[in-house]
Design a protein around this motif. Structure first.
Motif, PDB file in Angstrom:
ATOM      1  N   VAL A 211       0.840  -1.201   0.000  1.00 32.93           N
ATOM      2  CA  VAL A 211       0.000   0.000   0.000  1.00 32.93           C
ATOM      3  C   VAL A 211       0.874   1.251   0.000  1.00 32.93           C
ATOM      4  O   VAL A 211       0.592   2.236  -0.707  1.00 32.93           O
ATOM      5  CB  VAL A 211      -0.943  -0.014   1.218  1.00 32.93           C
ATOM      6  N   HIS A 212       1.946   1.230   0.785  1.00 34.27           N
ATOM      7  CA  HIS A 212       2.886   2.343   0.826  1.00 34.27           C
ATOM      8  C   HIS A 212       3.459   2.608  -0.575  1.00 34.27           C
ATOM      9  O   HIS A 212       3.621   3.764  -0.982  1.00 34.27           O
ATOM     10  CB  HIS A 212       4.005   2.013   1.820  1.00 34.27           C
ATOM     11  N   GLN A 213       3.739   1.545  -1.312  1.00 33.71           N
ATOM     12  CA  GLN A 213       4.324   1.682  -2.645  1.00 33.71           C
ATOM     13  C   GLN A 213       3.366   2.377  -3.602  1.00 33.71           C
ATOM     14  O   GLN A 213       3.795   3.094  -4.507  1.00 33.71           O
ATOM     15  CB  GLN A 213       4.712   0.302  -3.189  1.00 33.71           C
ATOM     16  N   LEU A 214       2.062   2.188  -3.420  1.00 28.64           N
ATOM     17  CA  LEU A 214       1.094   2.885  -4.272  1.00 28.64           C
ATOM     18  C   LEU A 214       1.200   4.393  -4.106  1.00 28.64           C
ATOM     19  O   LEU A 214       0.925   5.150  -5.043  1.00 28.64           O
ATOM     20  CB  LEU A 214      -0.328   2.418  -3.947  1.00 28.64           C
ATOM     21  N   GLY A 272      -7.544  -2.571   1.285  1.00 27.67           N
ATOM     22  CA  GLY A 272      -6.676  -1.409   1.165  1.00 27.67           C
ATOM     23  C   GLY A 272      -6.608  -0.887  -0.263  1.00 27.67           C
ATOM     24  O   GLY A 272      -6.669   0.323  -0.506  1.00 27.67           O
ATOM     25  N   LEU A 273      -6.510  -1.801  -1.229  1.00 31.04           N
ATOM     26  CA  LEU A 273      -6.507  -1.386  -2.631  1.00 31.04           C
ATOM     27  C   LEU A 273      -7.827  -0.708  -2.995  1.00 31.04           C
ATOM     28  O   LEU A 273      -7.849   0.300  -3.715  1.00 31.04           O
ATOM     29  CB  LEU A 273      -6.267  -2.588  -3.535  1.00 31.04           C
ATOM     30  N   GLY A 274      -8.931  -1.272  -2.492  1.00 27.85           N
ATOM     31  CA  GLY A 274     -10.228  -0.657  -2.748  1.00 27.85           C
ATOM     32  C   GLY A 274     -10.325   0.733  -2.152  1.00 27.85           C
ATOM     33  O   GLY A 274     -10.836   1.669  -2.791  1.00 27.85           O
ATOM     34  N   GLN A 275      -9.825   0.907  -0.933  1.00 23.26           N
ATOM     35  CA  GLN A 275      -9.869   2.223  -0.290  1.00 23.26           C
ATOM     36  C   GLN A 275      -9.022   3.242  -1.049  1.00 23.26           C
ATOM     37  O   GLN A 275      -9.442   4.395  -1.248  1.00 23.26           O
ATOM     38  CB  GLN A 275      -9.385   2.113   1.148  1.00 23.26           C
ATOM     39  N   VAL A 276      -7.821   2.839  -1.459  1.00 25.52           N
ATOM     40  CA  VAL A 276      -6.955   3.757  -2.199  1.00 25.52           C
ATOM     41  C   VAL A 276      -7.614   4.169  -3.507  1.00 25.52           C
ATOM     42  O   VAL A 276      -7.641   5.357  -3.873  1.00 25.52           O
ATOM     43  CB  VAL A 276      -5.583   3.106  -2.460  1.00 25.52           C
ATOM     44  N   GLY A 277      -8.158   3.199  -4.242  1.00 24.06           N
ATOM     45  CA  GLY A 277      -8.830   3.533  -5.493  1.00 24.06           C
ATOM     46  C   GLY A 277      -9.997   4.468  -5.280  1.00 24.06           C
ATOM     47  O   GLY A 277     -10.176   5.447  -6.029  1.00 24.06           O
ATOM     48  N   LEU A 278     -10.806   4.213  -4.247  1.00 26.40           N
ATOM     49  CA  LEU A 278     -11.957   5.071  -3.969  1.00 26.40           C
ATOM     50  C   LEU A 278     -11.517   6.483  -3.594  1.00 26.40           C
ATOM     51  O   LEU A 278     -12.091   7.472  -4.070  1.00 26.40           O
ATOM     52  CB  LEU A 278     -12.790   4.457  -2.843  1.00 26.40           C
TER      53      LEU A 278
END
Length: 422
Positions: A211-214, A272-278
Motif C-alpha cells: 500500500v505504501h508503494q502505491l 486497502g486497494l479498494g480504499q486507495v482507489g476510492l
C-alpha cells in the motif's frame, strides 16, 4: 547493493490531477488528518466496558452481527500508509540533504513525541497503585497504551525503506507492488496450509509496504484507473471473505478465531486497494472541500492525537466505569445512543489539555545537525524500532520493559545528534 542507497533520478512530471504545488499536497494532508480522526473516533466509540468490582471487561461494538461491513471503510490504516508513501516520496525528492540525513529528520520526528508519553506512563502505574487504584484495570490501560504503537513500528520500516523503495520503483515500476502482493498471497497460503499463524507476520511487510508503494505512484501522478482499482480491490475482498478463511471484519474482534489485522492478511490488502482507489477517484471533490483551516490546525497535532487519545479514554473509563460503576450500555440500544454524546464530550474535555500540553513535542529541537551516514542511521532506526516494538508487545505495564524501550529510543535519538561537519 550500493547503488540502492543513492538518490533516485528525477521522477517524470506529475499529471495535472496529482501535481503538487509549491506547498503541501492538500489531498495527502486530508487523508492523514481524516484517517487519524477516524482512528480516534473509532477507538472512542466501539469499546463496550464493564466493571464488576474486580475486573474491567472490554468488548467491541462492532461485534454486533452485520456491523462488520462498516470496517471496510472505517479501518483506515491502508489509507494512512498510502498517504505516508506519497508524503515520503514527495519529501525525499524535494530534500536537498543526502538520504541518510533525510532519514535522520524522519526518525527524530517519529521518536521525539514518544518521550513525554513514556515520561508520564512509566511512573504513572506505580503512583496509581500506591493510591489504591485497582491493579487489573490499570494494567489493561497501561498495556493497551503501548500496544497501539504497532503502527509506528511498522511505519518506521516504511520510512527507513523509502530510499530503497524509490530506487526499486524507478527501476521496476508496477512490478514492485505486484511482487509484494504475491508475497502476501504466498504468506497466507503457507500460514493456512501449515497452521503456523506466526508466519502471517511476514505480511506486516508485504501488505503495508504494498500500500505504501502505491503512494509513490500517486506522488508521480501515475496512479490512474482509480475506479477500476476500487472495484477490483473491494470485489477481491468480497470473494476472499465469501470463499476463503478470512473474517468479514477488518478490525480484530473479541472471540474471533482470527483477525485480518494482527497479522494483516490478503483480505486486508484487497480492502486497502479498494480504499486507495476510492479515495483517488474522489480526489477532485475532496480537494474542493473547505478544509484549509482544519488541516492547518490538525496537521501539527496528528501524532499527539494518536499517542494520547487512549490515555484520555482510560482516564474517562477510570472515573465513569471503575469509580462510579456506570457500565457502557448495550451497543445500538436507546441508552447507548443517548449516552454517546455525553461520553464523547467527556473524552474531548480530557483530550483538549493533552493536545495543548504535548503537541509542542511534535517538533524536535532545532539543532545544528551535521552530516549523517547510512550505517549510523540504520543503527538509529533499529534502536528506535526496537524501543517501539518493546512497548507494542508489553505496553507500559510495571516492569523493566518500558525502561529498556526508552533507553533504546534515547540511543536512536543520540545517533541522530549534532556532530561536526567533515
Amino acid at each position: 547493493m550500493t547503488v540502492l542507497l543513492d538518490r533516485p533520478a528525477a521522477a517524470p512530471a506529475p499529471a495535472p490531477a496529482a501535481r503538487v504545488a509549491a506547498g503541501r499536497d492538500p489531498f495527502i494532508d486530508l487523508l492523514r488528518v481524516v484517517g487519524m480522526v477516524l482512528i480516534v473516533f473509532q477507538h472512542w466509540t466501539i469499546p463496550v466496558l464493564g466493571y464488576d468490582g474486580d475486573r474491567l471487561t472490554t468488548g467491541n461494538a462492532l461485534s454486533t452481527p452485520g456491523v462488520w461491513v462498516v470496517t471496510w471503510l472505517s479501518q483506515v490504516m491502508p489509507l494512512v500508509f498510502f498517504a505516508g508513501g506519497a508524503a515520503n516520496a514527495i519529501s525525499f525528492r524535494r530534500s536537498a540533504e543526502p538520504a541518510p540525513s533525510w532519514l535522520a529528520v524522519r526518525l527524530r520526528r517519529l521518536a521525539w513525541p514518544l518521550l513525554p508519553l513514556a515520561a508520564v506512563w512509566i511512573p504513572l502505574p506505580h503512583i496509581l497503585l500506591s493510591l489504591g487504584v485497582p491493579a487489573q484495570p490499570l494494567e489493561v490501560g497501561a498495556k493497551l497504551t503501548g500496544q497501539l504503537l504497532w503502527f509506528l513500528a511498522v511505519y518506521l520500516i516504511a520510512v527507513t525503506a523509502t530510499p530503497y523503495a524509490l530506487r526499486l520503483h524507478e527501476r521496476y515500476g508496477w512490478r514492485v507492488p505486484v511482487a509484494l502482493a504475491a508475497g502476501a498471497v504466498l504468506t497466507d497460503v503457507a500460514r493456512f496450509s501449515t497452521g503456523l499463524d506466526a508466519m502471517g507476520y511476514l505480511n506486516v511487510v508485504f501488505v503495508w509496504m504494498a500500500v505504501h508503494q502505491l503512494g509513490l505512484f500517486y506522488a508521480e501522478g501515475r496512479l490512474r484507473a482509480a475506479w477500476a482499482l476500487a472495484l477490483g480491490g473491494f470485489g477481491a475482498a468480497a470473494l476472499l471473505v465469501a470463499y476463503g478463511p478470512y473474517p468479514g471484519s477488518m478490525i480484530g474482534l473479541p472471540g474471533a478465531e482470527m483477525s485480518n489485522m494482527a497479522p494483516p492478511t490478503l483480505a486486508m490488502l484487497a480492502v486497502g486497494l479498494g480504499q486507495v482507489g476510492l479515495a483517488v477517484a474522489l480526489r477532485p471533490a475532496l480537494v474542493r472541500l473547505p478544509t484549509r483551516r482544519l488541516l492547518a490546525w490538525a496537521g501539527p497535532r496528528i501524532m499527539t492525537m494518536y499517542l494520547w487519545h487512549m490515555p484520555a479514554l482510560f482516564a474517562v473509563t477510570g472515573v465513569v466505569v471503575v469509580l462510579l460503576g456506570v457500565d457502557t450500555p448495550r451497543p445500538g440500544s436507546i441508552l447507548w445512543f443517548a449516552g454517546w454524546p455525553v461520553w464523547f464530550g467527556l473524552l474531548c474535555l480530557v483530550m483538549w489539555p493533552l493536545l495543548k500540553g504535548f503537541a509542542r513535542f511534535e517538533t524536535p529541537p532545532s539543532l545544528p545537525y551535521g552530516t549523517a551516514g547510512w550505517r549510523g542511521m540504520l543503527a538509529a532506526a533499529g534502536l528506535v524500532g526496537g524501543g517501539v516494538l518493546t512497548l507494542t508487545v508489553g505496553g507500559f505495564a510495571p516492569g523493566g520493559g518500558p525502561f529498556l524501550a526508552v533507553l533504546a529510543l534515547l540511543g536512536g535519538l543520540l545517533l541522530t545528534a549534532p556532530r561536526a561537519r567533515v
